[in-house]
Motif scaffolding. Structure first.
Motif, short mmCIF file in Angstrom:
data_model
loop_
_atom_site.label_atom_id
_atom_site.label_comp_id
_atom_site.label_asym_id
_atom_site.label_seq_id
_atom_site.Cartn_x
_atom_site.Cartn_y
_atom_site.Cartn_z
N ALA A 34 -25.83 20.83 3.75
CA ALA A 34 -26.76 19.72 3.98
C ALA A 34 -27.60 19.40 2.75
O ALA A 34 -27.84 18.23 2.44
N ASP A 35 -28.04 20.41 2.03
CA ASP A 35 -28.85 20.17 0.83
C ASP A 35 -28.05 19.42 -0.23
O ASP A 35 -28.55 18.50 -0.87
N ALA A 36 -26.81 19.83 -0.44
CA ALA A 36 -25.97 19.16 -1.44
C ALA A 36 -25.71 17.71 -1.05
O ALA A 36 -25.77 16.81 -1.88
N GLU A 37 -25.43 17.49 0.23
CA GLU A 37 -25.13 16.14 0.70
C GLU A 37 -26.31 15.19 0.51
O GLU A 37 -26.13 14.01 0.25
N LYS A 38 -27.53 15.72 0.60
CA LYS A 38 -28.71 14.89 0.35
C LYS A 38 -28.73 14.34 -1.07
O LYS A 38 -29.36 13.34 -1.35
N HIS A 39 -28.04 15.05 -1.98
CA HIS A 39 -27.99 14.66 -3.38
C HIS A 39 -26.67 14.00 -3.77
O HIS A 39 -26.36 13.87 -4.95
N GLY A 40 -25.89 13.60 -2.75
CA GLY A 40 -24.62 12.92 -3.00
C GLY A 40 -23.52 13.84 -3.50
O GLY A 40 -22.60 13.40 -4.19
N LEU A 41 -23.61 15.13 -3.13
CA LEU A 41 -22.63 16.11 -3.60
C LEU A 41 -21.92 16.76 -2.42
O LEU A 41 -22.44 16.81 -1.31
N LEU A 42 -20.71 17.26 -2.68
CA LEU A 42 -19.97 18.05 -1.70
C LEU A 42 -19.66 19.41 -2.31
O LEU A 42 -19.36 19.52 -3.49
N ARG A 43 -19.70 20.44 -1.48
CA ARG A 43 -19.33 21.79 -1.92
C ARG A 43 -17.84 21.95 -1.62
O ARG A 43 -17.41 21.93 -0.47
N ILE A 44 -17.03 22.09 -2.66
CA ILE A 44 -15.58 22.12 -2.56
C ILE A 44 -15.04 23.44 -3.10
O ILE A 44 -15.49 23.92 -4.14
N ILE A 45 -14.04 24.00 -2.42
CA ILE A 45 -13.32 25.14 -2.97
C ILE A 45 -12.26 24.54 -3.89
O ILE A 45 -11.31 23.90 -3.43
N ASP A 46 -12.44 24.71 -5.20
CA ASP A 46 -11.58 24.04 -6.18
C ASP A 46 -10.43 24.93 -6.64
O ASP A 46 -10.12 25.95 -6.03
N GLU A 47 -9.78 24.53 -7.73
CA GLU A 47 -8.63 25.25 -8.26
C GLU A 47 -8.93 26.69 -8.65
O GLU A 47 -8.03 27.52 -8.70
N SER A 48 -10.19 27.01 -8.91
CA SER A 48 -10.55 28.38 -9.28
C SER A 48 -10.62 29.30 -8.06
O SER A 48 -10.68 30.52 -8.21
N GLY A 49 -10.64 28.70 -6.87
CA GLY A 49 -10.77 29.48 -5.64
C GLY A 49 -12.22 29.71 -5.25
O GLY A 49 -12.50 30.31 -4.23
N GLU A 50 -13.13 29.22 -6.07
CA GLU A 50 -14.57 29.35 -5.80
C GLU A 50 -15.10 27.99 -5.32
O GLU A 50 -14.48 26.95 -5.52
N ASP A 51 -16.27 28.01 -4.72
CA ASP A 51 -16.86 26.73 -4.28
C ASP A 51 -17.88 26.24 -5.31
O ASP A 51 -18.68 27.01 -5.82
N TYR A 52 -17.76 24.94 -5.61
CA TYR A 52 -18.65 24.28 -6.56
C TYR A 52 -19.03 22.92 -6.01
O TYR A 52 -18.35 22.38 -5.14
N LEU A 53 -20.09 22.37 -6.54
CA LEU A 53 -20.54 21.05 -6.12
C LEU A 53 -19.90 19.96 -6.99
O LEU A 53 -19.84 20.10 -8.21
N TYR A 54 -19.42 18.91 -6.32
CA TYR A 54 -18.82 17.76 -6.99
C TYR A 54 -19.37 16.50 -6.35
O TYR A 54 -19.82 16.51 -5.20
N PRO A 55 -19.30 15.37 -7.07
CA PRO A 55 -19.77 14.10 -6.50
C PRO A 55 -19.02 13.77 -5.20
O PRO A 55 -17.79 13.88 -5.14
N LYS A 56 -19.75 13.41 -4.19
CA LYS A 56 -19.18 13.06 -2.89
C LYS A 56 -18.20 11.89 -3.01
O LYS A 56 -17.21 11.83 -2.28
N THR A 57 -18.44 11.00 -3.96
CA THR A 57 -17.58 9.83 -4.13
C THR A 57 -16.18 10.20 -4.62
O THR A 57 -15.29 9.36 -4.58
N PHE A 58 -15.97 11.42 -5.05
CA PHE A 58 -14.65 11.87 -5.51
C PHE A 58 -13.71 12.20 -4.35
O PHE A 58 -12.53 12.46 -4.57
N PHE A 59 -14.22 12.22 -3.12
CA PHE A 59 -13.44 12.69 -1.98
C PHE A 59 -13.55 11.74 -0.79
O PHE A 59 -14.51 11.01 -0.65
N ARG A 60 -12.53 11.82 0.07
CA ARG A 60 -12.54 11.13 1.35
C ARG A 60 -12.17 12.15 2.42
O ARG A 60 -11.24 12.94 2.24
N SER A 61 -12.89 12.12 3.52
CA SER A 61 -12.56 13.00 4.65
C SER A 61 -11.23 12.58 5.24
O SER A 61 -10.89 11.40 5.24
N ILE A 62 -10.49 13.56 5.73
CA ILE A 62 -9.22 13.26 6.38
C ILE A 62 -9.19 13.95 7.73
O ILE A 62 -9.79 15.01 7.92
N ALA A 63 -8.49 13.34 8.66
CA ALA A 63 -8.31 13.91 10.00
C ALA A 63 -6.83 14.24 10.15
O ALA A 63 -5.98 13.40 9.92
#
Length: 75
Positions: A34-63
Motif C-alpha cells: 500500500a505504501d509503494a502504491e501511494k507513490h505510483g510504484l509496484l513491488r515486483i519479484i524481478d529477474e534477480s528473484g528479489e522484490d524491488y519497486l518499479y513504476p506502476k505504469t510499467f505493468f498491467r494487471s492480468i486475470a
C-alpha cells in the motif's frame, strides 16, 4: 521482503531503464504494498528473484483462470 503479502500477476509493458531487471511481455508476481502504491510504484519479484519497486505504469494487471494462476505462482 515484507511478511506475508497478497500476490498479484502483472505483465510488463515497459522496461525503460531496467532492461537487465525486467522483460517486456513477461508475467511477473507483484506483491501488494500500500505504501509503494501511494507513490505510483509496484513491488515486483524481478529477474534477480528479489522484490524491488518499479513504476506502476510499467505493468498491467492480468486475470487468469484459477488453475493457471496457481501453476504460475507455483513456479
Amino acid at each position: 521482503m515484507a511478511k506475508t503479502q497478497a500476490k498479484q500477476l502483472v505483465v510488463c509493458i515497459d522496461n525503460e531503464g531496467y532492461a537487465a531487471s525486467l522483460e517486456k511481455r513477461k508475467i511477473y508476481v507483484g506483491l501488494r504494498d500500500a505504501d509503494a502504491e501511494k507513490h505510483g510504484l509496484l513491488r515486483i519479484i524481478d529477474e534477480s528473484g528479489e522484490d524491488y519497486l518499479y513504476p506502476k505504469t510499467f505493468f498491467r494487471s492480468i486475470a487468469l483462470p484459477q488453475a493457471v494462476k496457481k501453476a504460475v505462482l507455483a513456479v
